[in-house]
Design a protein around this motif. Structure first.
Motif, short mmCIF file in Angstrom:
data_model
loop_
_atom_site.label_atom_id
_atom_site.label_comp_id
_atom_site.label_asym_id
_atom_site.label_seq_id
_atom_site.Cartn_x
_atom_site.Cartn_y
_atom_site.Cartn_z
N ILE A 34 0.84 -1.20 0.00
CA ILE A 34 0.00 0.00 0.00
C ILE A 34 0.87 1.25 0.00
O ILE A 34 0.63 2.20 -0.75
CB ILE A 34 -0.94 -0.01 1.22
N TYR A 73 0.91 3.95 -3.10
CA TYR A 73 0.12 5.16 -2.87
C TYR A 73 0.76 6.18 -1.95
O TYR A 73 0.12 7.16 -1.58
CB TYR A 73 -1.26 4.77 -2.32
N ALA A 85 -0.51 6.67 2.92
CA ALA A 85 -1.53 5.64 2.68
C ALA A 85 -1.79 4.78 3.91
O ALA A 85 -2.92 4.36 4.17
CB ALA A 85 -1.10 4.75 1.51
N ASN A 135 0.24 9.94 -5.83
CA ASN A 135 -1.21 9.88 -6.05
C ASN A 135 -2.05 10.44 -4.90
O ASN A 135 -3.12 9.93 -4.60
CB ASN A 135 -1.65 8.42 -6.30
N HIS A 181 -5.81 11.25 -5.31
CA HIS A 181 -6.80 10.18 -5.38
C HIS A 181 -7.03 9.50 -4.03
O HIS A 181 -7.70 8.47 -3.97
CB HIS A 181 -6.35 9.12 -6.41
N HIS A 182 -6.49 10.05 -2.97
CA HIS A 182 -6.58 9.39 -1.67
C HIS A 182 -8.01 9.24 -1.17
O HIS A 182 -8.34 8.27 -0.49
CB HIS A 182 -5.75 10.14 -0.63
N TYR A 185 -9.47 6.05 -2.63
CA TYR A 185 -8.93 4.87 -1.97
C TYR A 185 -9.51 4.73 -0.57
O TYR A 185 -9.76 3.62 -0.10
CB TYR A 185 -7.41 4.96 -1.90
N VAL A 206 -13.05 3.29 -0.89
CA VAL A 206 -12.99 1.88 -1.27
C VAL A 206 -12.57 1.02 -0.08
O VAL A 206 -13.14 -0.06 0.16
CB VAL A 206 -12.02 1.67 -2.45
N ALA A 207 -11.60 1.51 0.69
CA ALA A 207 -11.15 0.76 1.87
C ALA A 207 -12.28 0.62 2.89
O ALA A 207 -12.46 -0.45 3.48
CB ALA A 207 -9.95 1.46 2.49
N PHE A 216 -7.82 -6.40 -3.28
CA PHE A 216 -8.72 -5.36 -3.77
C PHE A 216 -9.88 -5.95 -4.57
O PHE A 216 -11.05 -5.66 -4.31
CB PHE A 216 -7.96 -4.35 -4.62
N SER A 234 -13.58 -6.38 -3.19
CA SER A 234 -14.67 -5.62 -3.80
C SER A 234 -15.86 -6.52 -4.11
O SER A 234 -17.02 -6.12 -3.93
CB SER A 234 -14.18 -4.93 -5.09
#
Length: 354
Positions: free
Chosen positions: A28, A32, A36, A171, A174-175, A178, A181-182, A325, A329
């Motif tokens: 991770i 990221y 992250a 990135n 885009h945190h 993420y 999603v987490a 991931f 998902s």
């Protein structure tokens, strides 16, 4: 009414923590950036807070959702087995200089032998869980300190700032994505484990919540401990064929052969222990017994399929984080529909009580 006896917090932590946290935390950070790890911890805490209200109503919901939960939990078991197949192969390949095919075959044989031959009693299983958590705690305390002492924190930060500045800024725009999603993945898995959580609180839901919160904080600490090592690894310009080998190559470079192989043995043992614990946890959640002759053959068939599947995706460049991931998902989406069903049943339950 007889109050149910709550289970040990040590057993809960030992059930949750697995060897995959070592590699997931590192990857991770690699992908990221340095922040992250903190975002993952924040997502973990947020997911727990979101699921707290359902813990109180779990005894009413579980009997109505067991069949749905068992299917999703089986997918989760496959995820854990694939991750363990990956990790065991990588550890053998890097630690003992085996070829990839030899590592796959040897690890597969070991996993089959352990699962078929081992039928632990409750006391033995508790001992396995305690050994699991002990080894992870030892690695979490020893590895970051040992590795950073080889070069010094100030030197590591200087090298990052001047030679690898992107590590501190990968990135970051885009945190938020993420983070969401987490939360989605963590919340779905917490929901699946509600019956298990209830056991650790006994008849008092708030006691269970307090114990679970302590467990979350400990796991968060483990994530942060293991994630820092990858930051150091990025300053070493290590060349590797597979991303998840990076941490092992760093340990190999910074330690003596004895220390390196001792850590390798600990990581491989953790892989086997995690596999055993996952199967027993699956039995507890689904109320299925996998120690009969027929079910042992099913275990072998599942492992054979996973062996072929894992070898294929490993060759295609899949990593531990990508497996977590995508399968996470899928579990999340299925659990989302389960949450909707649970909410509908909860509303009906309240309506009938009015």
């Amino acid at each position: 009414m007889v109050e149910s006896k709550s289970l040990s917090l040590t057993i809960l932590i030992g059930t949750w923590l697995s060897v995959s946290i070592v590699f997931l935390a590192g990857e991770i950070i690699f992908r990221y950036g340095a922040l992250a790890g903190i975002l993952v911890v924040a997502a973990l805490l947020t997911s727990f807070i979101l699921l707290m209200p359902l813990l109180k109503y779990e005894p009413s919901l579980t009997p109505k959702l067991n069949s749905y939960r068992s299917v999703i939990f089986f997918i989760w078991l496959l995820e854990i087995l694939i991750l363990n197949m990956f990790i065991g192969t990588i550890v053998l390949e890097v630690g003992f200089h085996m070829s990839r095919l030899t590592s796959f075959l040897l690890h597969f044989i070991v996993m089959v032998s352990v699962l078929i031959g081992l039928n632990p009693s409750k006391k033995v299983l508790n001992f396995i869980i305690v050994v699991n958590i002990t080894l992870i705690f030892v690695l979490a305390q020893f590895l970051p300190t040992y590795i950073y002492l080889q070069e010094g924190i100030e030197t590591v930060y200087h090298n990052l700032l001047h030679y690898h500045p992107k590590v501190l800024h990968i990135n970051q725009e885009h945190h938020l994505i993420y983070f969401v999603v987490a939360i989605f993945i963590f919340s779905s898995k917490f929901f699946l484990l509600l019956p298990l959580f209830r056991k650790y609180g006994g008849s008092d839901a708030w006691t269970g919540i307090r114990k679970l919160f302590v467990c979350i904080l400990i796991i968060a600490t483990m994530i942060l401990a293991f994630s820092t090592m990858t930051i150091f690894a990025m300053t070493q310009n290590l060349t590797t064929e597979h991303l998840n080998e990076l941490l092992l190559l760093l340990i190999k470079k910074q330690s003596s052969p004895f220390v390196f192989h001792l850590i390798i043995v600990m990581l491989y043992l953790l892989t086997i222990l995690s596999t055993v614990i996952s199967f027993r946890e699956f039995e507890f959640i689904t109320k299925l017994k996998l120690n009969t002759s027929r079910h042992k053959m099913i275990q072998v068939a599942i492992l054979c399929f996973l062996f072929i599947f894992t070898a294929f995706i490993y060759k295609k460049g899949a990593t531990i984080l990508s497996i977590y991931f995508y399968l996470g998902s899928i579990i999340g989406m299925l659990s989302f529909f389960l949450v909707i069903i649970a909410c509908i049943k909860l509303i009906k339950l309240k309506s009938n009580n009015i």
